[in-house]
Motif scaffolding. Sequence first.
Motif, PDB file in Angstrom:
ATOM      1  N   PHE A 178       0.833  -1.200   0.000  1.00 38.91           N
ATOM      2  CA  PHE A 178       0.000   0.000   0.000  1.00 38.91           C
ATOM      3  C   PHE A 178       0.875   1.261   0.000  1.00 38.91           C
ATOM      4  O   PHE A 178       0.626   2.205  -0.761  1.00 38.91           O
ATOM      5  CB  PHE A 178      -0.891  -0.010   1.248  1.00 38.91           C
ATOM      6  N   PHE A 179       1.902   1.272   0.824  1.00 45.76           N
ATOM      7  CA  PHE A 179       2.816   2.412   0.906  1.00 45.76           C
ATOM      8  C   PHE A 179       3.510   2.641  -0.433  1.00 45.76           C
ATOM      9  O   PHE A 179       3.616   3.774  -0.917  1.00 45.76           O
ATOM     10  CB  PHE A 179       3.835   2.152   2.017  1.00 45.76           C
ATOM     11  N   GLU A 180       3.971   1.560  -1.044  1.00 47.00           N
ATOM     12  CA  GLU A 180       4.629   1.672  -2.353  1.00 47.00           C
ATOM     13  C   GLU A 180       3.671   2.186  -3.423  1.00 47.00           C
ATOM     14  O   GLU A 180       4.062   2.950  -4.318  1.00 47.00           O
ATOM     15  CB  GLU A 180       5.202   0.311  -2.758  1.00 47.00           C
ATOM     16  N   GLU A 181       2.423   1.786  -3.323  1.00 49.21           N
ATOM     17  CA  GLU A 181       1.434   2.158  -4.339  1.00 49.21           C
ATOM     18  C   GLU A 181       0.999   3.616  -4.228  1.00 49.21           C
ATOM     19  O   GLU A 181       0.841   4.307  -5.251  1.00 49.21           O
ATOM     20  CB  GLU A 181       0.210   1.239  -4.209  1.00 49.21           C
ATOM     21  N   TYR A 182       0.812   4.100  -3.003  1.00 49.12           N
ATOM     22  CA  TYR A 182       0.181   5.399  -2.821  1.00 49.12           C
ATOM     23  C   TYR A 182       1.115   6.534  -2.420  1.00 49.12           C
ATOM     24  O   TYR A 182       0.777   7.713  -2.643  1.00 49.12           O
ATOM     25  CB  TYR A 182      -0.926   5.297  -1.760  1.00 49.12           C
ATOM     26  N   ALA A 183       2.256   6.234  -1.831  1.00 47.57           N
ATOM     27  CA  ALA A 183       3.106   7.308  -1.298  1.00 47.57           C
ATOM     28  C   ALA A 183       3.843   8.051  -2.400  1.00 47.57           C
ATOM     29  O   ALA A 183       4.275   7.465  -3.398  1.00 47.57           O
ATOM     30  CB  ALA A 183       4.105   6.743  -0.303  1.00 47.57           C
ATOM     31  N   LYS A 184       3.989   9.345  -2.201  1.00 52.69           N
ATOM     32  CA  LYS A 184       4.852  10.147  -3.056  1.00 52.69           C
ATOM     33  C   LYS A 184       6.294   9.965  -2.577  1.00 52.69           C
ATOM     34  O   LYS A 184       6.533   9.582  -1.432  1.00 52.69           O
ATOM     35  CB  LYS A 184       4.464  11.621  -2.958  1.00 52.69           C
ATOM     36  N   PRO A 185       7.273  10.223  -3.429  1.00 53.24           N
ATOM     37  CA  PRO A 185       8.667  10.154  -2.980  1.00 53.24           C
ATOM     38  C   PRO A 185       8.891  11.073  -1.773  1.00 53.24           C
ATOM     39  O   PRO A 185       8.388  12.202  -1.735  1.00 53.24           O
ATOM     40  CB  PRO A 185       9.460  10.626  -4.200  1.00 53.24           C
ATOM     41  N   SER A 186       9.598  10.571  -0.776  1.00 51.58           N
ATOM     42  CA  SER A 186       9.939  11.325   0.443  1.00 51.58           C
ATOM     43  C   SER A 186       8.713  11.680   1.284  1.00 51.58           C
ATOM     44  O   SER A 186       8.732  12.661   2.032  1.00 51.58           O
ATOM     45  CB  SER A 186      10.724  12.591   0.101  1.00 51.58           C
ATOM     46  N   GLU A 187       7.672  10.864   1.184  1.00 52.25           N
ATOM     47  CA  GLU A 187       6.476  11.076   2.007  1.00 52.25           C
ATOM     48  C   GLU A 187       6.383   9.965   3.045  1.00 52.25           C
ATOM     49  O   GLU A 187       6.352   8.786   2.710  1.00 52.25           O
ATOM     50  CB  GLU A 187       5.216  11.073   1.131  1.00 52.25           C
ATOM     51  N   ARG A 188       6.351  10.341   4.321  1.00 50.30           N
ATOM     52  CA  ARG A 188       6.251   9.343   5.374  1.00 50.30           C
ATOM     53  C   ARG A 188       4.883   8.670   5.348  1.00 50.30           C
ATOM     54  O   ARG A 188       3.895   9.223   4.838  1.00 50.30           O
ATOM     55  CB  ARG A 188       6.492   9.977   6.747  1.00 50.30           C
ATOM     56  N   PHE A 189       4.823   7.482   5.914  1.00 50.08           N
ATOM     57  CA  PHE A 189       3.620   6.654   5.863  1.00 50.08           C
ATOM     58  C   PHE A 189       2.412   7.375   6.459  1.00 50.08           C
ATOM     59  O   PHE A 189       1.320   7.372   5.873  1.00 50.08           O
ATOM     60  CB  PHE A 189       3.895   5.344   6.601  1.00 50.08           C
TER      61      PHE A 189
END
Length: 290
Positions: free
Chosen positions: A255-266
């Motif tokens: 989920f984190f890999e799918e939705y996070a922007k670069p350098s965005e904490r969980f």
Amino acid sequence: MAVDYKELKKGGFMRQRQKDCFSMRLKSVGGHFTAAQLGTIQQVAEKFGKGYVHLTSRQGIEIPFIRLEDIDEVKKALHEGGVSVGVCGPRVRTITACQGCAVCASGLIDTQKLANEFDKRYGGRELPHKFKFGFTGCHNNCLKAEENDVGVKGGIKPQWAQDNCTFCGVCEAVCPEKAITVDAANGEVRIDRDKCVYCGKCIKSCPTDAWQGKAGFVISFGGLYGNRIAVGRHFLPIVFEEEKLYAIVDATLAFFEEYAKPSERFANCLDRVGWDKLEKRVEEILCVRK
């Protein structure tokens, strides 16, 4: 030759104020180092550093004042002594853990075993930003599970054994959430499952073993402790099987890999895209694997 400082940091070498000096981070899992490893660390600190080490907030060890020209020799000396250099950057970081039930009388789960298994499965995995796991053996919460992106706390789901009960009222008195009501006149003890946090204080305090239970994992998500502070949230029931725990973590990292922007904490990612999306994702794991 140009020095790739970004690559050095990724490999555990943090630049210091002093030119071409680095504070070298060593790999730690659950804060566990053998006496032999400590001997190696001492030798390296004395030979290549300034004779001291720094203990980090995440149970790690850093050796400051490692010079650029000594890095290869330092790595070799550490490797020969069974010590690895740690990691930094956008990846799974050092996994912290208390001593757990293998040592601590309060421990409900084997935190060291879990930390080592998590390190094998997830340690150093590259992600959109750094990601931290922490294990604590019970609700004393010595390792502050909710400060981590994913925290795992030992818990126990209490079950009342009526035949053993003397209705003394101790369980009601010690329950921190006021989830237990003892009705001696009617021979009943009631527990509000919505209030229960699986701390096990009723079980530990009962003089007649009228409270019993099975230990498991209480999981929190989205903890953050830095420029912004956020307490990890609990929305799952207690999980008893290790394989379910790993499946939940697999789904969370995906989920984190799918939705996070670069350098965005969980935690920031969850606030932006919606916690409900993660809740649905991990709750599906529990339904599928019942």
